[in-house]
Design an enzyme around this catalytic site. Structure first.
Site, mmCIF file in Angstrom:
data_model
loop_
_atom_site.group_PDB
_atom_site.id
_atom_site.type_symbol
_atom_site.label_atom_id
_atom_site.label_comp_id
_atom_site.label_asym_id
_atom_site.label_seq_id
_atom_site.Cartn_x
_atom_site.Cartn_y
_atom_site.Cartn_z
ATOM 1 N N LYS A 54 -17.643 -47.006 -27.812
ATOM 2 C CA LYS A 54 -19.092 -46.835 -27.619
ATOM 3 C C LYS A 54 -19.454 -47.186 -26.176
ATOM 4 O O LYS A 54 -19.179 -48.301 -25.728
ATOM 5 C CB LYS A 54 -19.835 -47.761 -28.601
ATOM 6 C CG LYS A 54 -21.338 -47.755 -28.433
ATOM 7 C CD LYS A 54 -22.018 -48.675 -29.432
ATOM 8 C CE LYS A 54 -23.500 -48.802 -29.115
ATOM 9 N NZ LYS A 54 -24.150 -49.864 -29.887
ATOM 10 N N GLY A 104 -18.938 -64.149 -47.443
ATOM 11 C CA GLY A 104 -17.781 -63.426 -46.920
ATOM 12 C C GLY A 104 -18.160 -62.039 -46.426
ATOM 13 O O GLY A 104 -17.419 -61.071 -46.604
ATOM 14 N N VAL A 133 -22.383 -69.347 -56.212
ATOM 15 C CA VAL A 133 -23.026 -70.663 -56.107
ATOM 16 C C VAL A 133 -24.255 -70.659 -57.022
ATOM 17 O O VAL A 133 -25.158 -69.834 -56.865
ATOM 18 C CB VAL A 133 -23.451 -70.951 -54.647
ATOM 19 C CG1 VAL A 133 -24.220 -72.268 -54.563
ATOM 20 C CG2 VAL A 133 -22.239 -70.980 -53.747
ATOM 21 N N ALA A 175 -20.506 -61.974 -41.088
ATOM 22 C CA ALA A 175 -20.757 -63.291 -40.493
ATOM 23 C C ALA A 175 -19.746 -64.316 -40.993
ATOM 24 O O ALA A 175 -19.175 -65.088 -40.208
ATOM 25 C CB ALA A 175 -22.180 -63.739 -40.814
ATOM 26 N N GLU A 234 -30.670 -51.929 -31.187
ATOM 27 C CA GLU A 234 -29.768 -52.140 -30.049
ATOM 28 C C GLU A 234 -28.484 -52.831 -30.518
ATOM 29 O O GLU A 234 -27.813 -53.502 -29.731
ATOM 30 C CB GLU A 234 -30.460 -52.947 -28.946
ATOM 31 C CG GLU A 234 -31.467 -52.136 -28.129
ATOM 32 C CD GLU A 234 -30.813 -51.225 -27.074
ATOM 33 O OE1 GLU A 234 -29.596 -51.280 -26.895
ATOM 34 O OE2 GLU A 234 -31.561 -50.455 -26.435
ATOM 35 N N ILE A 270 -24.449 -58.299 -34.977
ATOM 36 C CA ILE A 270 -23.079 -58.835 -34.909
ATOM 37 C C ILE A 270 -22.930 -59.653 -33.620
ATOM 38 O O ILE A 270 -22.278 -60.689 -33.597
ATOM 39 C CB ILE A 270 -22.037 -57.702 -35.025
ATOM 40 C CG1 ILE A 270 -22.102 -57.112 -36.442
ATOM 41 C CG2 ILE A 270 -20.627 -58.195 -34.700
ATOM 42 C CD1 ILE A 270 -21.240 -55.902 -36.686
ATOM 43 N N GLU A 286 -31.666 -66.381 -17.201
ATOM 44 C CA GLU A 286 -30.386 -67.097 -17.130
ATOM 45 C C GLU A 286 -29.589 -66.857 -18.412
ATOM 46 O O GLU A 286 -28.392 -66.629 -18.393
ATOM 47 C CB GLU A 286 -30.637 -68.596 -16.932
ATOM 48 C CG GLU A 286 -29.362 -69.341 -16.593
ATOM 49 C CD GLU A 286 -29.576 -70.838 -16.501
ATOM 50 O OE1 GLU A 286 -28.570 -71.546 -16.514
ATOM 51 O OE2 GLU A 286 -30.732 -71.289 -16.432
ATOM 52 N N PHE A 313 -29.404 -58.930 -22.776
ATOM 53 C CA PHE A 313 -29.527 -57.691 -22.006
ATOM 54 C C PHE A 313 -29.832 -57.964 -20.529
ATOM 55 O O PHE A 313 -30.820 -58.618 -20.204
ATOM 56 C CB PHE A 313 -30.582 -56.788 -22.648
ATOM 57 C CG PHE A 313 -30.155 -56.336 -24.015
ATOM 58 C CD1 PHE A 313 -29.179 -55.350 -24.156
ATOM 59 C CD2 PHE A 313 -30.665 -56.934 -25.150
ATOM 60 C CE1 PHE A 313 -28.737 -54.962 -25.407
ATOM 61 C CE2 PHE A 313 -30.237 -56.546 -26.413
ATOM 62 C CZ PHE A 313 -29.265 -55.560 -26.541
#
Ligand SMILES: Cc1cc2nc3c(=O)[nH]c(=O)nc-3n(C[C@H](O)[C@H](O)[C@H](O)COP(=O)(O)OP(=O)(O)OC[C@H]3O[C@@H](n4cnc5c(N)ncnc54)[C@H](O)[C@@H]3O)c2cc1C
Length: 513
Positions: free
Chosen positions: A82, A16, A189, A19, A346, A350, A436, A440
């Site tokens: 930002k 939790g 767990v 992610a 960079e 996230i 492709e 960035f």
């Protein structure tokens, strides 16, 4: 999706942190209306990593796809806007540049503006390429506005992201996900049960003799990778030989500086320090390589470079740069720190969580778990990680510093072939190889290459077909329109208040001028 017993009926998300709750929020929204139950297991006792505050512009797409109101989200997470990242001391001590979320200038006859700038520079142009970037100049002057809808205008060709309190973001998304029916189970767990033949994970065994079963497991358990690694022994590609930083110290402090619409990354002796301004405090941290500096020295450097009193004790974090050999193995998909880690230079973690979730939704399996889906997922996520790795490595190898063993080490490093090719195309003819897939885009590579004094030997010959007077006139009018647009842009803190996103928990400190 037609109803059939081959369809996934239960998803279990383990973890939790950012992610886990991003995954829970997105899946509960995108799978709404389907007979799929989602249960998230987390342990308050274990807790979350508790850092990760700067993001990339695509986070807006994530929030928008979930119909999240921007002002409400910003208030809840003490967020600021930002426009990019300021890099200090990376090329040489005393250098500084901003990597903006946006392009430079306007193209002419289909030729990118920076190519014209390279030619003008040869003819004596003295202004930095930055002066043709609206987000750089706005960031330097502490201003912010939304991008204009006209992409061709100087105020239309940029994006923005947020700096926010990641723990509050997880809490915000938890509320969202629970409102969508996600069940949260508190518990640790203790063991995992796998099928004796297929090796598929069947159940999590929690303390107190409880069991959680599911068809699909999303491992968001953080660095420990409880399912993907501890249960399935997937393996990890260690990239420390390229990116050797392996530790960080993080500490928040009071805001005494500017509420800058950008994150700062300042290179230090054996790593770098981040500064992330939020509405109520500033997030700081020192990422470093333990082969070149001790923990005590790294902590001392960080604490000596805070702009205000620390608001907590420094927190130590350990990591190994790299990626899981498979992100999707059997019926487990690892997202977040469980999938791999690249240092936050960079602000990509996230973003990689978001990519993992987006790909999972696109390739959403049924109980047959076709190998073609997991292969595709693993290939796409592998590329995403590798391309971020190359981009991060560029910051280190494009240095001309004469101090510190770590910086000298990078000047002699053997690079991944993909990065070697990219640098070579740039240095010979000012060409940026476009991928492709990849986080960035060329303007980001351009910002770092030029910002770290990597001036190419050539440029696009098509520029020579443009009369010099036209080049000069085009450059001048574009530069003037950037400056005029920035002058018309509100101060960052004022804008936050104007849109109703200010929390008033503490005074926002604006840059003067
Ligand atoms: C120094 C540093 C700086 C960073 N800065 C940035 C940044 O600026 N921008 C950015 O995008 N990212 C950044 N990141 C990355 C970012 O913090 C993470 O990607 C993000 O927080 C996601 O973490 P996570 O949810 O994968 O793991 P965690 O936050 O570690 O969460 C793991 C979850 O798993 C649960 N769990 C683990 N084991 C068990 C168990 N046995 N039983 C039950 N539950 C269990 C825990 O309780 C927790 O809920 C940074 C990371 C580091 C280390």
């Amino acid at each position: 999706m037609p109803q059939s017993s081959s369809h996934i009926e239960k998803i279990c998300i383990l973890g939790g942190g950012t992610a886990g709750w991003m995954t829970a929020a997105a899946l509960s929204h995108k799978l709404k209306g389907l007979p799929i139950r989602i249960e998230l297991v987390e342990s308050d006792e274990i807790g979350t990593v508790g850092v990760g505050e700067a993001t990339l512009p695509l986070i807006r797409k994530f929030n928008e796809a979930l119909n999240i109101d921007e002002a409400a989200f910003m208030k809840a997470t003490e967020a600021t806007f930002k426009l990019g990242i300021e890099f200090c001391n990376w090329g040489r001590i005393g250098d500084r540049y901003i990597h903006p979320f946006g392009d430079y200038g306007r193209p002419l006859n289909g030729i990118p503006f920076y190519q014209m700038w390279l030619r003008l520079r040869e003819l004596g142009e003295k202004h930095r390429l930055d002066e043709w970037s609206y987000p750089v100049i706005a960031a330097e002057m502490g201003r912010f506005r939304y991008p204009a809808s006209d992409y061709a205008s100087v105020t239309g060709s940029f994006g923005y992201a947020y700096q926010f309190d990641a723990s509050r973001y997880a809490a915000f998304l938890r509320q969202y996900a629970e409102a969508n029916g996600v069940i949260r189970t508190e518990g640790k767990v203790a063991a995992t049960s796998c099928h004796s033949e297929t090796g598929f994970v069947e159940a999590l065994n929690l303390d107190g003799d409880r069991t959680v079963t599911a068809d699909l497991f999303v491992d968001c358990s953080g660095f420990r990778g409880l399912l993907i690694e501890q249960a399935l022994k997937t393996g990890y590609d260690d990239w420390s030989h390229w990116l050797p930083c392996n530790r960080a110290i993080a500490v928040p402090c009071e805001s005494h500086g500017e509420l800058t619409p950008f994150t700062r990354a300042t290179a230090r002796d054996a790593g770098w320090q981040w500064r992330i301004p939020l509405q109520h405090r500033v997030g700081n941290g020192h990422v470093y390589c333990s082969s070149f500096i001790s923990d005590d020295e790294a902590t001392a450097q960080l604490m000596a470079n805070l702009e205000g009193p620390a608001l907590a004790s420094p927190k130590q974090l350990y990591f190994t740069t790299g990626r899981r050999r498979k992100f999707w193995n059997r019926n487990v998909i690892a997202i977040g720190l469980a999938a791999g880690f690249l240092e936050p230079l960079e602000s990509t973690s996230i973003h990689l969580i978001q990519e993992g979730i987006t790909e999972l939704i696109q390739l959403f399996p049924d109980k047959a778990f076709q190998a073609s889906d997991s292969d595709e997922y693993n290939a796409r996520m592998g590329l995403a990680f590798e391309r971020v790795r190359d981009f991060l490595l560029l910051h280190y190898v494009a240095n001309q510093r004469e101090d510190g063993a770590m910086w000298l080490h990078f000047q002699n490093l053997t690079l991944p072939e993909s990065l070697e090719e990219k640098i070579s195309a740039w240095m010979t003819r000012g060409h940026i190889i476009r991928y492709e897939f990849g986080t960035f885009l060329p303007p980001s590579w351009l910002a770092v290459l030029l910002g770290q004094n990597m001036i190419p030997r050539g440029y696009d010959p098509r520029v020579l077909a443009v009369p010099e007077a036209d080049l000069v006139a085009h450059a001048q009018s574009t530069r003037e329109s950037v400056l005029a647009a920035v002058r018309d842009t509100p101060q960052h803190d004022l804008f936050i208040r104007q849109i109703g996103a200010g929390t008033d928990r503490a005074p926002l400190v604006a840059k003067a001028g």
